[in-house]
Design a protein around this motif. Structure first.
Motif, PDB file in Angstrom:
ATOM      1  N   CYS A 162      53.129  92.064  13.193  1.00  0.00           N
ATOM      2  CA  CYS A 162      52.003  92.902  13.626  1.00  0.00           C
ATOM      3  C   CYS A 162      51.983  94.154  12.759  1.00  0.00           C
ATOM      4  O   CYS A 162      52.668  95.142  13.072  1.00  0.00           O
ATOM      5  CB  CYS A 162      52.139  93.257  15.103  1.00  0.00           C
ATOM      6  SG  CYS A 162      50.829  94.336  15.713  1.00  0.00           S
ATOM      7  N   SER A 175      46.518  96.687  17.020  1.00  0.00           N
ATOM      8  CA  SER A 175      45.860  95.383  17.091  1.00  0.00           C
ATOM      9  C   SER A 175      46.821  94.338  16.534  1.00  0.00           C
ATOM     10  O   SER A 175      47.104  94.317  15.332  1.00  0.00           O
ATOM     11  CB  SER A 175      44.551  95.392  16.285  1.00  0.00           C
ATOM     12  OG  SER A 175      44.014  94.092  16.185  1.00  0.00           O
ATOM     13  N   CYS A 176      47.346  93.483  17.416  1.00  0.00           N
ATOM     14  CA  CYS A 176      48.359  92.503  17.033  1.00  0.00           C
ATOM     15  C   CYS A 176      47.782  91.094  17.175  1.00  0.00           C
ATOM     16  O   CYS A 176      47.363  90.702  18.271  1.00  0.00           O
ATOM     17  CB  CYS A 176      49.603  92.648  17.899  1.00  0.00           C
ATOM     18  SG  CYS A 176      50.454  94.238  17.673  1.00  0.00           S
ATOM     19  N   PRO A 177      47.758  90.316  16.088  1.00  0.00           N
ATOM     20  CA  PRO A 177      47.097  89.009  16.131  1.00  0.00           C
ATOM     21  C   PRO A 177      48.076  87.843  16.283  1.00  0.00           C
ATOM     22  O   PRO A 177      49.290  87.981  16.105  1.00  0.00           O
ATOM     23  CB  PRO A 177      46.432  88.946  14.757  1.00  0.00           C
ATOM     24  CG  PRO A 177      47.410  89.666  13.863  1.00  0.00           C
ATOM     25  CD  PRO A 177      48.079  90.727  14.705  1.00  0.00           C
ATOM     26  N   TRP A 179      47.606  84.007  14.570  1.00  0.00           N
ATOM     27  CA  TRP A 179      46.752  83.173  13.730  1.00  0.00           C
ATOM     28  C   TRP A 179      47.126  81.707  13.950  1.00  0.00           C
ATOM     29  O   TRP A 179      48.279  81.304  13.758  1.00  0.00           O
ATOM     30  CB  TRP A 179      46.925  83.532  12.255  1.00  0.00           C
ATOM     31  CG  TRP A 179      46.543  84.940  11.912  1.00  0.00           C
ATOM     32  CD1 TRP A 179      47.295  86.057  12.073  1.00  0.00           C
ATOM     33  CD2 TRP A 179      45.307  85.372  11.348  1.00  0.00           C
ATOM     34  NE1 TRP A 179      46.617  87.172  11.636  1.00  0.00           N
ATOM     35  CE2 TRP A 179      45.386  86.778  11.182  1.00  0.00           C
ATOM     36  CE3 TRP A 179      44.136  84.717  10.958  1.00  0.00           C
ATOM     37  CZ2 TRP A 179      44.351  87.528  10.648  1.00  0.00           C
ATOM     38  CZ3 TRP A 179      43.109  85.460  10.420  1.00  0.00           C
ATOM     39  CH2 TRP A 179      43.217  86.848  10.281  1.00  0.00           C
ATOM     40  N   TYR A 216      41.775  91.920  24.695  1.00  0.00           N
ATOM     41  CA  TYR A 216      41.988  90.942  23.625  1.00  0.00           C
ATOM     42  C   TYR A 216      40.631  90.420  23.177  1.00  0.00           C
ATOM     43  O   TYR A 216      39.631  90.490  23.913  1.00  0.00           O
ATOM     44  CB  TYR A 216      42.875  89.783  24.098  1.00  0.00           C
ATOM     45  CG  TYR A 216      42.187  88.833  25.051  1.00  0.00           C
ATOM     46  CD1 TYR A 216      41.474  87.727  24.587  1.00  0.00           C
ATOM     47  CD2 TYR A 216      42.220  89.056  26.424  1.00  0.00           C
ATOM     48  CE1 TYR A 216      40.822  86.866  25.460  1.00  0.00           C
ATOM     49  CE2 TYR A 216      41.577  88.206  27.305  1.00  0.00           C
ATOM     50  CZ  TYR A 216      40.894  87.114  26.815  1.00  0.00           C
ATOM     51  OH  TYR A 216      40.244  86.267  27.678  1.00  0.00           O
ATOM     52  N   ARG A 240      43.373  88.556  18.937  1.00  0.00           N
ATOM     53  CA  ARG A 240      43.923  89.892  18.704  1.00  0.00           C
ATOM     54  C   ARG A 240      44.137  90.585  20.050  1.00  0.00           C
ATOM     55  O   ARG A 240      43.208  90.672  20.864  1.00  0.00           O
ATOM     56  CB  ARG A 240      43.003  90.727  17.821  1.00  0.00           C
ATOM     57  CG  ARG A 240      42.975  90.275  16.374  1.00  0.00           C
ATOM     58  CD  ARG A 240      42.239  91.270  15.484  1.00  0.00           C
ATOM     59  NE  ARG A 240      42.335  90.908  14.084  1.00  0.00           N
ATOM     60  CZ  ARG A 240      43.340  91.253  13.286  1.00  0.00           C
ATOM     61  NH1 ARG A 240      44.316  92.016  13.779  1.00  0.00           N
ATOM     62  NH2 ARG A 240      43.376  90.886  12.030  1.00  0.00           N
ATOM     63  N   TYR A 242      44.949  94.079  21.883  1.00  0.00           N
ATOM     64  CA  TYR A 242      44.830  95.527  21.657  1.00  0.00           C
ATOM     65  C   TYR A 242      45.718  96.247  22.662  1.00  0.00           C
ATOM     66  O   TYR A 242      45.542  96.102  23.881  1.00  0.00           O
ATOM     67  CB  TYR A 242      43.376  95.965  21.783  1.00  0.00           C
ATOM     68  CG  TYR A 242      42.477  95.320  20.750  1.00  0.00           C
ATOM     69  CD1 TYR A 242      42.377  95.844  19.469  1.00  0.00           C
ATOM     70  CD2 TYR A 242      41.744  94.166  21.058  1.00  0.00           C
ATOM     71  CE1 TYR A 242      41.564  95.247  18.507  1.00  0.00           C
ATOM     72  CE2 TYR A 242      40.936  93.568  20.105  1.00  0.00           C
ATOM     73  CZ  TYR A 242      40.848  94.108  18.834  1.00  0.00           C
ATOM     74  OH  TYR A 242      40.056  93.519  17.895  1.00  0.00           O
TER      75      TYR A 242
END
Length: 392
Positions: A162, A175-177, A179, A216, A240, A242
């Motif tokens: 992140c 903001s951590c995604p 994928w 999110y 993502r 938040y």
């Protein structure tokens, strides 16, 4: 009485027999259902091949159910969570007539059979480390419906990278995604789509000691997914999270103590300038404590090259405390200079007063000498006159 007891015994015996018959019938139904399921699985897997995918393209619906977030680390810029990975797709090869198999509409597949089925090759692009849960058994299941719909769920614990922007730390919003990519299939073979309930949380799943998951958002990143090992566009989805940082910890550990230390440094303004030890001790104590606090705040963060909000705060507090120490030094030098000038002025006044006194004393002495000389001369002249006037 005997007739009544006999009737009661007959009733209890009939009830026991009925219960036994019910148990036997239910056992027979269960065993019959198990036999039907085994027969159905063998029928569905007859001639089945795990490759290629069932359709072209095969639409795979994805979703996750988050059990809880472990932690979110600024030092390593990652976060760890445990979740259920949900996948759903249609495989026409698994369609069957439920009426022919005791109205079975959903079939649970065992672990050994799952390994022989086609499963989408979903992988996490920003994953640092992940593992399937295997206690006490492999935590995954697969259902096959009579319409050919396949439902696959597995429990995973993973650590995801992140990249964080810490310029507003600790009042930042990260903001951590996650994928989701296909490792080997292009988008003309597999299409990823989000389920209607794409992301769900356990009621206690959002609780973190230092962060709060407030929202999110889900996106389709297929057009942006360019593989580095093979040209082409790969299916891609991203969610993502938040997160914001509660300020309670920082208020208690940094902000309130630093404000109190700055106020403590201002106490020296009310201490006499002659109390050098007291004022210097207070100034050095506040400066050293603020330096220690500033160092402690930086130890929790990575060594980034830009300025953070907490750096600005701690630097401002340090400047105020250092300025109070400098103010004392200036006041001390000024007071000593003024005292020296006062002493010099007093000495000059004393010397000047002594000189005037000496000059006044010398003038009066000369005047007395002149008076005495005049008186002596007058007496001498009177004596000479008397001598001259004596008759012969």
């Amino acid at each position: 009485m005997k007739m009544i007891e006999t009737s009661r015994e007959r009733q209890s015996t009939s009830r026991t027999l009925s219960l036994l018959l019910l148990c036997l019938s239910s056992t027979g139904q269960v065993s019959s259902q198990i036999n039907h399921q085994s027969t159905l699985i063998r029928k569905l897997l007859r001639g089945y091949e795990a490759y290629p995918p069932p359709n072209r393209p095969t639409v795979v619906n994805l979703g996750i159910y988050i059990n809880y977030f472990y932690a979110m680390s600024e030092q390593s810029m990652d976060y760890r969570l445990s979740f259920y990975m949900r996948q759903e797709w249609n495989d026409s090869r698994f369609e069957f007539d439920s009426k022919a198999f005791s109205n079975i509409t959903k079939l649970k597949v065992d672990e050994a059979t799952i390994k022989s089925l086609w499963i989408p090759d979903v992988f996490f692009r920003n994953e640092k480390g992940a593992s399937f849960h295997k206690v006490t058994q492999n935590n995954r299941l697969l259902y096959i419906h009579d319409t050919g719909r396949v439902w696959y769920v597995s429990k995973i614990s993973a650590t995801f990278s992140c990249p964080m922007k810490l310029d507003k730390y600790p009042m930042d919003r990260q903001s951590c995604p996650i994928w989701f990519d296909s490792f080997g299939y292009l988008k003309d073979t597999i299409i990823f789509k989000w389920m209607e309930s794409s992301v769900e949380f356990d009621p206690q799943g959002k609780n973190l000691p230092e962060m709060e998951i407030e929202d999110y958002k889900t996106f389709d990143c297929t057009r942006q997914a360019k593989s580095g090992y093979e040209p082409g566009e790969y299916p891609c989805l991203v969610v993502r999270f938040y997160a914001t940082r509660p300020l309670g910890y920082f208020m208690i550990q940094f902000y309130i103590p630093s404000v109190l230390l700055v106020i403590l440094s201002w106490v020296s303004f009310w201490i006499s300038a002659d109390a050098v030890v007291a004022r210097v001790s207070i100034g050095l104590l506040t400066v050293l404590n603020l330096v220690t606090q500033s160092t402690g705040s930086r130890n929790q963060l990575p060594k980034v090259s830009y300025v953070k909000a907490i750096d600005v705060w701690m630097t401002a507090c340090l400047v105020f405390a250092f300025a109070s120490l400098i103010e004392f030094a200036v006041v001390n030098v000024w007071s000593r200079t003024e005292a020296r000038q006062r002493k010099q002025h007093a000495a000059t006044e004393t010397t000047r007063g002594n000189g005037q006194y000496n000059r006044s004393n010398g003038y009066s002495g000369q005047r007395d000498n002149r008076n005495e000389t005049g008186q002596f001369a007058s007496r001498q002249s009177e004596q000479s006159r008397s001598t001259n006037t004596t008759p012969e």
